[in-house]
Design a protein around this motif. Structure first.
Motif, PDB file in Angstrom:
ATOM      1  N   ALA A 154      17.840  11.906  77.527  1.00  0.00           N
ATOM      2  CA  ALA A 154      17.976  11.546  78.936  1.00  0.00           C
ATOM      3  C   ALA A 154      17.327  12.611  79.804  1.00  0.00           C
ATOM      4  N   TYR A 155      16.775  12.179  80.935  1.00  0.00           N
ATOM      5  CA  TYR A 155      16.088  13.123  81.812  1.00  0.00           C
ATOM      6  C   TYR A 155      17.064  14.191  82.314  1.00  0.00           C
ATOM      7  N   ASP A 156      16.634  15.448  82.202  1.00  0.00           N
ATOM      8  CA  ASP A 156      17.437  16.585  82.645  1.00  0.00           C
ATOM      9  C   ASP A 156      16.555  17.462  83.528  1.00  0.00           C
ATOM     10  N   PRO A 157      16.815  17.523  84.828  1.00  0.00           N
ATOM     11  CA  PRO A 157      15.944  18.280  85.739  1.00  0.00           C
ATOM     12  C   PRO A 157      15.872  19.766  85.433  1.00  0.00           C
ATOM     13  N   SER A 158      16.839  20.298  84.706  1.00  0.00           N
ATOM     14  CA  SER A 158      16.810  21.733  84.399  1.00  0.00           C
ATOM     15  C   SER A 158      15.664  22.095  83.458  1.00  0.00           C
ATOM     16  N   TYR A 159      15.113  21.087  82.769  1.00  0.00           N
ATOM     17  CA  TYR A 159      14.008  21.343  81.849  1.00  0.00           C
ATOM     18  C   TYR A 159      12.638  21.244  82.528  1.00  0.00           C
ATOM     19  N   ARG A 160      12.629  21.060  83.825  1.00  0.00           N
ATOM     20  CA  ARG A 160      11.376  21.108  84.588  1.00  0.00           C
ATOM     21  C   ARG A 160      11.277  22.496  85.208  1.00  0.00           C
ATOM     22  N   VAL A 161      10.348  23.311  84.693  1.00  0.00           N
ATOM     23  CA  VAL A 161      10.318  24.721  85.057  1.00  0.00           C
ATOM     24  C   VAL A 161       8.996  25.088  85.725  1.00  0.00           C
ATOM     25  N   THR A 162       9.083  26.072  86.602  1.00  0.00           N
ATOM     26  CA  THR A 162       7.890  26.700  87.164  1.00  0.00           C
ATOM     27  C   THR A 162       7.740  28.053  86.488  1.00  0.00           C
ATOM     28  N   ALA A 163       6.568  28.282  85.902  1.00  0.00           N
ATOM     29  CA  ALA A 163       6.340  29.491  85.117  1.00  0.00           C
ATOM     30  C   ALA A 163       5.201  30.309  85.714  1.00  0.00           C
ATOM     31  N   SER A 164       5.318  31.612  85.634  1.00  0.00           N
ATOM     32  CA  SER A 164       4.167  32.446  85.954  1.00  0.00           C
ATOM     33  C   SER A 164       3.175  32.314  84.804  1.00  0.00           C
ATOM     34  N   PHE A 165       1.897  32.449  85.114  1.00  0.00           N
ATOM     35  CA  PHE A 165       0.875  32.278  84.088  1.00  0.00           C
ATOM     36  C   PHE A 165       0.098  33.573  83.925  1.00  0.00           C
ATOM     37  N   LYS A 166       0.087  34.077  82.688  1.00  0.00           N
ATOM     38  CA  LYS A 166      -0.650  35.288  82.352  1.00  0.00           C
ATOM     39  C   LYS A 166      -1.862  34.902  81.509  1.00  0.00           C
ATOM     40  N   PRO A 167      -3.058  34.854  82.113  1.00  0.00           N
ATOM     41  CA  PRO A 167      -4.236  34.380  81.380  1.00  0.00           C
ATOM     42  C   PRO A 167      -4.676  35.332  80.275  1.00  0.00           C
ATOM     43  N   ASP A 168      -5.270  34.766  79.263  1.00  0.00           N
ATOM     44  CA  ASP A 168      -5.882  35.527  78.174  1.00  0.00           C
ATOM     45  C   ASP A 168      -7.370  35.638  78.499  1.00  0.00           C
ATOM     46  N   PRO A 169      -7.848  36.802  78.936  1.00  0.00           N
ATOM     47  CA  PRO A 169      -9.246  36.924  79.341  1.00  0.00           C
ATOM     48  C   PRO A 169     -10.230  36.697  78.209  1.00  0.00           C
ATOM     49  N   LYS A 170      -9.773  36.846  76.969  1.00  0.00           N
ATOM     50  CA  LYS A 170     -10.652  36.646  75.815  1.00  0.00           C
ATOM     51  C   LYS A 170     -10.701  35.190  75.369  1.00  0.00           C
ATOM     52  N   MET A 171      -9.797  34.363  75.910  1.00  0.00           N
ATOM     53  CA  MET A 171      -9.691  32.962  75.457  1.00  0.00           C
ATOM     54  C   MET A 171      -9.709  32.927  73.921  1.00  0.00           C
ATOM     55  N   THR A 172      -8.804  33.678  73.338  1.00  0.00           N
ATOM     56  CA  THR A 172      -8.777  33.898  71.892  1.00  0.00           C
ATOM     57  C   THR A 172      -8.700  32.585  71.109  1.00  0.00           C
ATOM     58  N   PRO A 173      -9.606  32.359  70.161  1.00  0.00           N
ATOM     59  CA  PRO A 173      -9.527  31.133  69.360  1.00  0.00           C
ATOM     60  C   PRO A 173      -8.329  31.160  68.425  1.00  0.00           C
ATOM     61  N   HIS A 174      -7.732  30.019  68.231  1.00  0.00           N
ATOM     62  CA  HIS A 174      -6.581  29.889  67.327  1.00  0.00           C
ATOM     63  C   HIS A 174      -6.797  28.635  66.481  1.00  0.00           C
ATOM     64  N   VAL A 175      -6.709  28.794  65.171  1.00  0.00           N
ATOM     65  CA  VAL A 175      -6.917  27.682  64.245  1.00  0.00           C
ATOM     66  C   VAL A 175      -5.569  27.126  63.814  1.00  0.00           C
ATOM     67  N   PHE A 176      -5.392  25.826  63.998  1.00  0.00           N
ATOM     68  CA  PHE A 176      -4.185  25.122  63.603  1.00  0.00           C
ATOM     69  C   PHE A 176      -4.466  24.285  62.363  1.00  0.00           C
ATOM     70  N   ARG A 177      -3.561  24.305  61.414  1.00  0.00           N
ATOM     71  CA  ARG A 177      -3.633  23.387  60.276  1.00  0.00           C
ATOM     72  C   ARG A 177      -3.188  22.018  60.771  1.00  0.00           C
ATOM     73  N   THR A 178      -3.739  20.947  60.182  1.00  0.00           N
ATOM     74  CA  THR A 178      -3.430  19.604  60.663  1.00  0.00           C
ATOM     75  C   THR A 178      -2.768  18.743  59.590  1.00  0.00           C
ATOM     76  N   SER A 179      -2.300  17.607  60.023  1.00  0.00           N
ATOM     77  CA  SER A 179      -1.588  16.673  59.151  1.00  0.00           C
ATOM     78  C   SER A 179      -2.484  16.078  58.070  1.00  0.00           C
ATOM     79  N   ARG A 180      -3.800  16.128  58.249  1.00  0.00           N
ATOM     80  CA  ARG A 180      -4.721  15.595  57.238  1.00  0.00           C
ATOM     81  C   ARG A 180      -5.310  16.704  56.376  1.00  0.00           C
ATOM     82  N   GLY A 181      -4.716  17.904  56.447  1.00  0.00           N
ATOM     83  CA  GLY A 181      -5.191  19.012  55.632  1.00  0.00           C
ATOM     84  C   GLY A 181      -6.487  19.619  56.138  1.00  0.00           C
ATOM     85  N   LEU A 182      -6.818  19.360  57.394  1.00  0.00           N
ATOM     86  CA  LEU A 182      -8.009  19.933  57.997  1.00  0.00           C
ATOM     87  C   LEU A 182      -7.585  21.067  58.940  1.00  0.00           C
TER      88      LEU A 182
END
Length: 292
Positions: A154-182
């Motif tokens: 059920a909708y709960d307004p407490s889970y709608r949050v405003t967050a400060s954003f700290k950027p990553d200047p390097k835009m660091t790549p991150h590799v995720f494993r996937t459901s198809r083994g890729l």
């Protein structure tokens, strides 16, 4: 970014912000979700088969015109194929009934038989390498007809949050494993920092482009204390609400919109496994469709 109808859901929020409450906008988005799963022409549960075509590969579509459920992809060229799809030089190469088709036809849908058509798009197969994802749809698919609707907390307004954003200047790549083994590579745009249930949470956010000028959306791939215990076992995703320019000083995240990867109900997608843990029982967003 990754929700099958994320853009439409965000449009609902943006377009109706002046007339609908956040809870009512959320309810409207669930109706869109249900259509995307089962009733839209290219609904996810109408997919009969899918193929992921690497550079230099060819797949053939085989089936009986009078039996829509029989259509499937076969690796290699087959003389009986109604459609062949290859990926060469970074582009789709299509042939229907031995006649070439423009690659643009995939975006519109290629009719194969009554109630059966094919769509496709270029997709990431591994970091730095693209391929072709092609799907054949059956309008009579039993999975779509049996679908009972999405299941959210059920909708709960407490889970709608405003967050400060700290950027990553390097835009660091991150590799995720996937459901198809890729593997899929995304770029760490930065971290959202917010307080929820009296805890300070630092949540990494990702985009699919390393160029800051092209970042128009960000997504979190997260697990929490409910993962595997009422929430989908591979984690959930949540998108940041629209922002004017990257990097924003702050972002809004509504976890009531947290959604399962398409792979939660369909084996025909290639979904990244979530890796970032929120140390709370996140009783918001989509539930595990298999839990009941």
């Amino acid at each position: 970014m990754w929700k099958h109808l994320a853009a439409a859901a965000l449009l609902v929020v943006a377009a109706d912000a002046k007339t609908l409450s956040p809870a009512d906008a959320w309810k409207a988005s669930l109706k869109e979700d249900n259509a995307a799963w089962a009733s839209a022409k290219h609904a996810i549960l109408k997919i009969n088969d899918a193929a992921y075509v690497h550079e230099g590969e060819t797949y053939s579509l085989i089936g009986e015109p009078s039996k829509s459920a029989t259509w499937h992809w076969k690796k290699g060229k087959d003389a009986k194929a109604a459609l062949t799809a290859s990926f060469s030089g970074g582009k789709p190469v299509l042939s229907k009934d031995s006649k070439p088709l423009p690659a643009e036809a995939l975006g519109k849908g290629i009719d194969i038989a009554p109630g059966v058509d094919v769509t496709g798009a270029v997709t990431q197969m591994s970091p730095g390498q693209s391929g072709l994802r092609i799907m054949v749809f059956d309008q009579e698919n039993k999975a779509a007809k049996a679908f009972k609707g999405v299941d959210y907390f059920a909708y709960d307004p407490s889970y709608r949050v405003t967050a400060s954003f700290k950027p990553d200047p390097k835009m660091t790549p991150h590799v995720f494993r996937t459901s198809r083994g890729l593997d899929k590579q995304f770029f760490h745009t930065g971290d959202a920092v917010f307080t929820l249930q009296s805890k300070t949470i630092t949540l990494p956010l990702y985009a699919d482009d390393k160029d800051p000028a092209k970042v128009t959306s960000m997504t979190s791939f997260f697990t929490d204390q409910l993962t595997g215990k009422g929430a989908y076992q591979a984690g959930r995703y949540v998108d940041v609400e629209p922002f004017k320019k990257f990097p924003p000083a702050s972002v809004t995240i509504d976890f009531n919109y947290a959604y399962n990867p398409n792979c939660a109900r369909s084996s025909f997608y290639n979904c990244p496994f979530a890796v970032d843990f929120i140390p709370l029982a996140m009783k918001a967003g989509e539930k595990d469709p298999h839990a009941h």
